[in-house]
Design a protein around this motif. Structure first.
Motif, short mmCIF file in Angstrom:
data_model
loop_
_atom_site.label_atom_id
_atom_site.label_comp_id
_atom_site.label_asym_id
_atom_site.label_seq_id
_atom_site.Cartn_x
_atom_site.Cartn_y
_atom_site.Cartn_z
N LYS A 204 4.67 6.38 -11.37
CA LYS A 204 5.84 5.50 -11.52
C LYS A 204 5.75 4.32 -10.56
CE LYS A 204 8.87 9.11 -13.22
NZ LYS A 204 9.99 10.00 -12.91
N VAL A 205 5.34 4.58 -9.33
CA VAL A 205 5.19 3.50 -8.36
C VAL A 205 4.09 2.54 -8.81
CG1 VAL A 205 4.42 2.97 -6.00
CG2 VAL A 205 6.15 4.75 -6.39
N ALA B 35 0.86 -1.19 0.00
CA ALA B 35 0.00 0.00 0.00
C ALA B 35 0.89 1.23 0.00
CB ALA B 35 -0.89 0.00 1.24
N TYR B 36 0.43 2.29 -0.66
CA TYR B 36 1.25 3.49 -0.71
C TYR B 36 0.40 4.75 -0.60
CZ TYR B 36 -0.09 3.31 -5.67
OH TYR B 36 -0.79 3.25 -6.84
N ASP B 37 1.05 5.80 -0.12
CA ASP B 37 0.46 7.14 -0.03
C ASP B 37 1.52 8.08 -0.59
OD1 ASP B 37 -0.93 9.41 0.56
OD2 ASP B 37 -0.76 9.21 2.73
N ILE B 38 1.32 8.52 -1.80
CA ILE B 38 2.31 9.34 -2.50
C ILE B 38 1.62 10.60 -3.01
CG2 ILE B 38 3.89 9.44 -4.46
CD1 ILE B 38 4.22 6.39 -4.07
N LEU C 277 11.44 -3.47 -3.44
CA LEU C 277 11.63 -2.45 -2.40
C LEU C 277 12.78 -1.51 -2.74
CD1 LEU C 277 11.04 -4.60 0.78
CD2 LEU C 277 9.67 -2.65 0.02
N GLN C 278 13.84 -2.03 -3.26
CA GLN C 278 14.97 -1.19 -3.66
C GLN C 278 14.55 -0.22 -4.77
OE1 GLN C 278 17.85 -0.86 -2.12
NE2 GLN C 278 18.26 0.80 -3.52
N ARG C 279 13.82 -0.72 -5.73
CA ARG C 279 13.35 0.14 -6.83
C ARG C 279 12.36 1.19 -6.33
NH1 ARG C 279 11.75 -3.98 -11.50
NH2 ARG C 279 11.20 -2.04 -12.58
N LEU C 280 11.50 0.80 -5.38
CA LEU C 280 10.56 1.76 -4.80
C LEU C 280 11.30 2.88 -4.07
CD1 LEU C 280 7.80 -0.62 -3.41
CD2 LEU C 280 7.52 1.11 -5.22
N LYS C 281 12.31 2.52 -3.29
CA LYS C 281 13.08 3.53 -2.56
C LYS C 281 13.69 4.57 -3.49
CE LYS C 281 14.15 0.60 1.37
NZ LYS C 281 15.20 -0.13 2.11
N GLU C 282 14.08 4.14 -4.68
CA GLU C 282 14.66 5.06 -5.66
C GLU C 282 13.63 6.03 -6.22
OE1 GLU C 282 16.42 2.45 -8.55
OE2 GLU C 282 17.89 1.68 -7.11
N LEU C 283 12.35 5.64 -6.18
CA LEU C 283 11.28 6.48 -6.72
C LEU C 283 10.69 7.45 -5.70
CD1 LEU C 283 9.29 3.79 -8.75
CD2 LEU C 283 10.85 5.51 -9.67
#
Length: 95
Positions: free
Chosen positions: A18-19, A7-10, A48-54
């Motif tokens: 992008k996410v 789940a995300y809140d962006i 998770l690594q790719r998400l952190k970059e975004l």
């Protein structure tokens, strides 16, 4: 293979898109900002690594939940069900 809910809140539209695109390439959207992925542990680590970059760490939040087999079997969905009846290779029952 393990199942994960993400789940995300962006706040930013571009980052959010992008996410969502990344998660959509790996799993199934079950809500506007919630995806379920059936992937290996190494794949979730890479995700998770790719998400952190975004992400903007000061504004955005992402939560990853590992769903055990018992938890998977107890999932319940209610309301509008289009697009969530099949997730991965398993059938989801909607009440």
């Amino acid at each position: 293979m393990p199942r994960y809910a993400i789940a995300y809140d962006i706040s930013d539209n571009s980052r959010r898109r992008k996410v969502a695109d990344l998660l959509d390439s790996l799993g199934d959207r079950v809500q506007n900002s919630v995806f379920e992925l059936v992937v290996s542990r190494s794949m979730i680590d890479e995700c998770l690594q790719r998400l952190k970059e975004l992400l903007n760490e000061k504004e955005d939040k992402v939560a990853v939940y590992s769903l055990c087999r018992t938890c998977e079997a107890k999932r319940v969905y209610a309301g509008r069900v289009e697009g969530i009846t099949e997730i991965g290779e398993e059938t989801v029952f909607v009440v």
